[in-house]
Design a protein around this motif. Sequence first.
Motif, PDB file in Angstrom:
ATOM      1  N   ASP A  38      50.285  39.958  30.278  1.00 11.04           N
ATOM      2  CA  ASP A  38      48.891  39.825  30.703  1.00 11.04           C
ATOM      3  C   ASP A  38      48.488  38.358  30.821  1.00 11.04           C
ATOM      4  O   ASP A  38      47.760  37.973  31.743  1.00 11.04           O
ATOM      5  CB  ASP A  38      47.966  40.548  29.710  1.00 11.04           C
ATOM      6  CG  ASP A  38      48.102  42.065  29.784  1.00 11.04           C
ATOM      7  OD1 ASP A  38      48.775  42.541  30.721  1.00 11.04           O
ATOM      8  OD2 ASP A  38      47.553  42.752  28.909  1.00 11.04           O
ATOM      9  N   LYS A  42      47.034  36.721  34.204  1.00 10.93           N
ATOM     10  CA  LYS A  42      45.710  36.092  34.269  1.00 10.93           C
ATOM     11  C   LYS A  42      45.806  34.677  34.817  1.00 10.93           C
ATOM     12  O   LYS A  42      44.873  34.189  35.465  1.00 10.93           O
ATOM     13  CB  LYS A  42      45.070  36.087  32.883  1.00 10.93           C
ATOM     14  CG  LYS A  42      44.623  37.464  32.409  1.00 10.93           C
ATOM     15  CD  LYS A  42      44.134  37.442  30.966  1.00 10.93           C
ATOM     16  CE  LYS A  42      43.743  38.824  30.492  1.00 10.93           C
ATOM     17  NZ  LYS A  42      43.316  38.844  29.076  1.00 10.93           N
ATOM     18  N   ILE A 216      42.312  41.964  33.770  1.00 12.81           N
ATOM     19  CA  ILE A 216      43.140  40.928  34.405  1.00 12.81           C
ATOM     20  C   ILE A 216      42.495  40.440  35.694  1.00 12.81           C
ATOM     21  O   ILE A 216      42.413  39.237  35.949  1.00 12.81           O
ATOM     22  CB  ILE A 216      44.552  41.474  34.668  1.00 12.81           C
ATOM     23  CG1 ILE A 216      45.303  41.635  33.343  1.00 12.81           C
ATOM     24  CG2 ILE A 216      45.338  40.554  35.601  1.00 12.81           C
ATOM     25  CD1 ILE A 216      46.587  42.417  33.450  1.00 12.81           C
ATOM     26  N   ALA A 219      39.543  38.200  34.927  1.00 11.92           N
ATOM     27  CA  ALA A 219      39.971  36.875  34.476  1.00 11.92           C
ATOM     28  C   ALA A 219      40.431  36.028  35.652  1.00 11.92           C
ATOM     29  O   ALA A 219      40.136  34.835  35.733  1.00 11.92           O
ATOM     30  CB  ALA A 219      41.095  37.018  33.448  1.00 11.92           C
ATOM     31  N   GLN A 220      41.156  36.651  36.594  1.00 11.67           N
ATOM     32  CA  GLN A 220      41.601  35.928  37.787  1.00 11.67           C
ATOM     33  C   GLN A 220      40.405  35.495  38.631  1.00 11.67           C
ATOM     34  O   GLN A 220      40.372  34.366  39.141  1.00 11.67           O
ATOM     35  CB  GLN A 220      42.536  36.813  38.615  1.00 11.67           C
ATOM     36  CG  GLN A 220      43.880  37.079  37.951  1.00 11.67           C
ATOM     37  CD  GLN A 220      44.720  38.082  38.723  1.00 11.67           C
ATOM     38  OE1 GLN A 220      44.216  38.796  39.593  1.00 11.67           O
ATOM     39  NE2 GLN A 220      46.003  38.147  38.405  1.00 11.67           N
TER      40      GLN A 220
END
Length: 307
Positions: A38, A42, A216, A219-220
């Motif tokens: 993860d 990210k 994820i 966060a990206q």
Amino acid sequence: MSISAAQVKQLRDMTGAGMMDCKAALAETNGDIDAAVDWLRKKGIAKADKKAGRTAAEGLIGVAADGTSAVVVEVNSETDFVARNEAFQDLVRTVAEVALGTDGTRDAVGAATYPAAGKPVDEAIKDAVATIGENMSLRRSAKLAVPAGVVATYVHNAAADGLGKIGVLVAVETTGDADAARAFARQVAMHVAATSPLALTPEEVDPAAVAREKEIFAAQARESGKPENIIEKMVEGRMRKFFEEVVLLKQAFVMNPDLTVEAALKAAEKDIGAPAKLAGFVRFALGEGVEKEESDFAAEVAAAVKS
């Protein structure tokens, strides 16, 4: 904490990321492999978790069908050489045929009577160890059945009829033409072998997997510095794309990428001559989820791990 070469290799195999990136991810997550995956995603370093790459077991996948039901079994061995042994192939083929008469669960198949031996399948496999000269075991099995329609089978990398490295079952529920339904279901089974979908419908995807992807993607998106309301829309778009990639009915059909599997099913109803429903699928890949210790990688990454 100390990060081992084996951990770095495992993470690299799963993600395709570089050794130093893998080492950094493991250091940030205290050696937790899943958390490290993860972390890399990210950061945009890894695209996906390739857990299927952690396969190690040998043996064969076997399938058997009787029209409205079918089974798939996995019998493991120590070496790939045994998979080419006719006695082992006969064993796996017979176990699959026996499984048709059960509910398909591993325990039920293991307890069912192996015809030539007159004893449970598990015992017959133990007896075969002495003959074939290698440890073997029935690892898992599954069954699909429909009240009306067909369950088609497909084996990829076939070693013999109904035996191979990947086995797929696809159930189509219909009152229409069985041959046409079976032909379409077999095409879908080939598709499943190639794409390895996570679920039949979006609702059936593991909620934990959905939550993980949302986290994820969020966060990206935040890396772009955009406001939260825009990030929310970005995540929604990414989740739609995610379902198109992992949900069988939403995937582009490998036989005709202009159609989704769902649309291809609708088109197939013309040949079937009645409404048809994809009722389920099962995909077994030999050894998936079985891990093996690696002993020859330390020299390659020792410097990276110690630095």
